[in-house]
Design a protein around this motif. Sequence first.
Motif, PDB file in Angstrom:
ATOM      1  N   PHE A   1       0.859  -1.173   0.000  1.00 40.73           N
ATOM      2  CA  PHE A   1       0.000   0.000   0.000  1.00 40.73           C
ATOM      3  C   PHE A   1       0.900   1.228   0.000  1.00 40.73           C
ATOM      4  O   PHE A   1       2.099   1.140   0.270  1.00 40.73           O
ATOM      5  N   ILE A   2       0.335   2.364  -0.294  1.00 39.78           N
ATOM      6  CA  ILE A   2       1.102   3.602  -0.415  1.00 39.78           C
ATOM      7  C   ILE A   2       0.654   4.583   0.653  1.00 39.78           C
ATOM      8  O   ILE A   2      -0.540   4.765   0.887  1.00 39.78           O
TER       9      ILE A   2
ATOM     10  N   LEU B   1       5.691  12.910   5.856  1.00 42.28           N
ATOM     11  CA  LEU B   1       5.575  14.288   6.335  1.00 42.28           C
ATOM     12  C   LEU B   1       6.259  15.318   5.450  1.00 42.28           C
ATOM     13  O   LEU B   1       6.209  16.516   5.742  1.00 42.28           O
ATOM     14  N   VAL B   2       6.898  14.875   4.357  1.00 39.69           N
ATOM     15  CA  VAL B   2       7.392  15.824   3.349  1.00 39.69           C
ATOM     16  C   VAL B   2       6.689  15.566   2.023  1.00 39.69           C
ATOM     17  O   VAL B   2       7.208  15.858   0.952  1.00 39.69           O
ATOM     18  N   ASN B   3       5.478  14.999   2.126  1.00 41.00           N
ATOM     19  CA  ASN B   3       4.582  14.780   0.983  1.00 41.00           C
ATOM     20  C   ASN B   3       5.144  13.846  -0.079  1.00 41.00           C
ATOM     21  O   ASN B   3       4.837  13.986  -1.267  1.00 41.00           O
ATOM     22  N   ARG B   4       5.938  12.885   0.348  1.00 44.00           N
ATOM     23  CA  ARG B   4       6.423  11.849  -0.554  1.00 44.00           C
ATOM     24  C   ARG B   4       5.492  10.646  -0.465  1.00 44.00           C
ATOM     25  O   ARG B   4       5.049  10.273   0.617  1.00 44.00           O
ATOM     26  N   GLU B   5       5.241  10.010  -1.592  1.00 43.72           N
ATOM     27  CA  GLU B   5       4.484   8.764  -1.578  1.00 43.72           C
ATOM     28  C   GLU B   5       5.467   7.611  -1.413  1.00 43.72           C
ATOM     29  O   GLU B   5       6.433   7.488  -2.168  1.00 43.72           O
ATOM     30  N   VAL B   6       5.211   6.797  -0.394  1.00 45.25           N
ATOM     31  CA  VAL B   6       6.126   5.708  -0.048  1.00 45.25           C
ATOM     32  C   VAL B   6       5.364   4.390  -0.095  1.00 45.25           C
ATOM     33  O   VAL B   6       4.294   4.258   0.508  1.00 45.25           O
ATOM     34  N   LYS B   7       5.916   3.421  -0.813  1.00 51.64           N
ATOM     35  CA  LYS B   7       5.287   2.110  -0.948  1.00 51.64           C
ATOM     36  C   LYS B   7       5.724   1.219   0.207  1.00 51.64           C
ATOM     37  O   LYS B   7       6.915   1.033   0.454  1.00 51.64           O
ATOM     38  N   ILE B   8       4.740   0.670   0.911  1.00 50.38           N
ATOM     39  CA  ILE B   8       4.980  -0.164   2.089  1.00 50.38           C
ATOM     40  C   ILE B   8       4.410  -1.558   1.839  1.00 50.38           C
ATOM     41  O   ILE B   8       3.346  -1.697   1.232  1.00 50.38           O
TER      42      ILE B   8
END
Length: 375
Positions: free
Chosen positions: A26-27, A31-38
């Motif tokens: 999921f994405i 807190l710096v508006n980056r989309e991170v895939k987990i």
Amino acid sequence: MKEKLIILTALLFSSCNKVDNSNYEFIVTDLVNREVKINSKSKERVLCIGAGALRLYSYIGDVKKIVAVEDIDRNVNSNIFENVSRPYYDVNKEYFSTLPSCGKGGPQAQYAEVEKIISCNPTLIISEYNDVNKANDLQNKTQVPVLVLSYGKDSVFDEKIKTSFNLLGKVLNEENKANKLNQYISSCKNELYSNSINIPDENKPSMYIGCLGNWGRQDIFSTSSSFPLFNVSNIKYSLNDTLIQADGKIEEEKFFSLNIDKMILDTAGLEKLKVTYLNNKNMFDTMNVFKNNEIYLQMPFNAYYTNLEIALMNSYFIASVSYPDIYKDYNLIDKYNEITQAFLSVDYYDEIKKAPYSYNGYQKIINFKEFIESI
């Protein structure tokens, strides 16, 4: 035979329709508006870098999933914070000291040490370096999700704290724990605010915060006219922002001209204050706040960023100083331990006040000259 065949068919059907969540993805937005895939494996081997990242994780996550820590959190060599309580570290230092290093860390560290981080084989990196380019660069080099958190500017009451906890809750599958902690902070904030909102300014003492830490220990002239731990309880300031310089300090001459009813001192700066006091004793003795023995000590709450539980404890102590009638029936010791339970799952006030720079916890100083000379 017919019944066995039906059961077998049902089991096969169930197995065929069962979704394999062993490595779901999921994405999230950090807190710096980056989309991170987990994915489901991300939380298994966690590593935290930057000021206060490990603290935020420890409030929500399982510290046994931490695979390495910065030297500042490993209890090795000399530690610049050894005289100040960092409760997240204090309760976990035995375990942290067994872990390998993922970098030097500390207030002067500006960059992640990529090779050390890779050698620790993390599956998730939690960072407090609030820089998009740094986060993207580290993620590209390590091929590991990098999740950036933030404290914001309003101490324990900042919305970025709430967002960081919610984000950790989702990524670590600890949403209930994150929600519970956020709700607790909100309830304390509401209590402090509602206890003071209806008190007219003319019935409030004017108050001053001194020795306010800002990337290190500071003298009595380090202050604020917009201090979150004052603002939450509608404290009346003894100065306004026009008197404060860009570095957060007030000039000595202007300080000695202030009309202060009550003063809160952050104990981390008392050694510096001692030198200033002894060199300017006559000036201090002219101030009513010193003549009337209205000096109070709060415990240090900034050490490798903000100790949120201590900041919240300080808020209650400050409120009790400003509004003694309202808080006269409060058992503040119980409240302090309730706060540490909420953050650390342990009664910890007695341990926090044992730190050298805590000077045995919250108190009013009756004879300031005698006290400061004894330091």
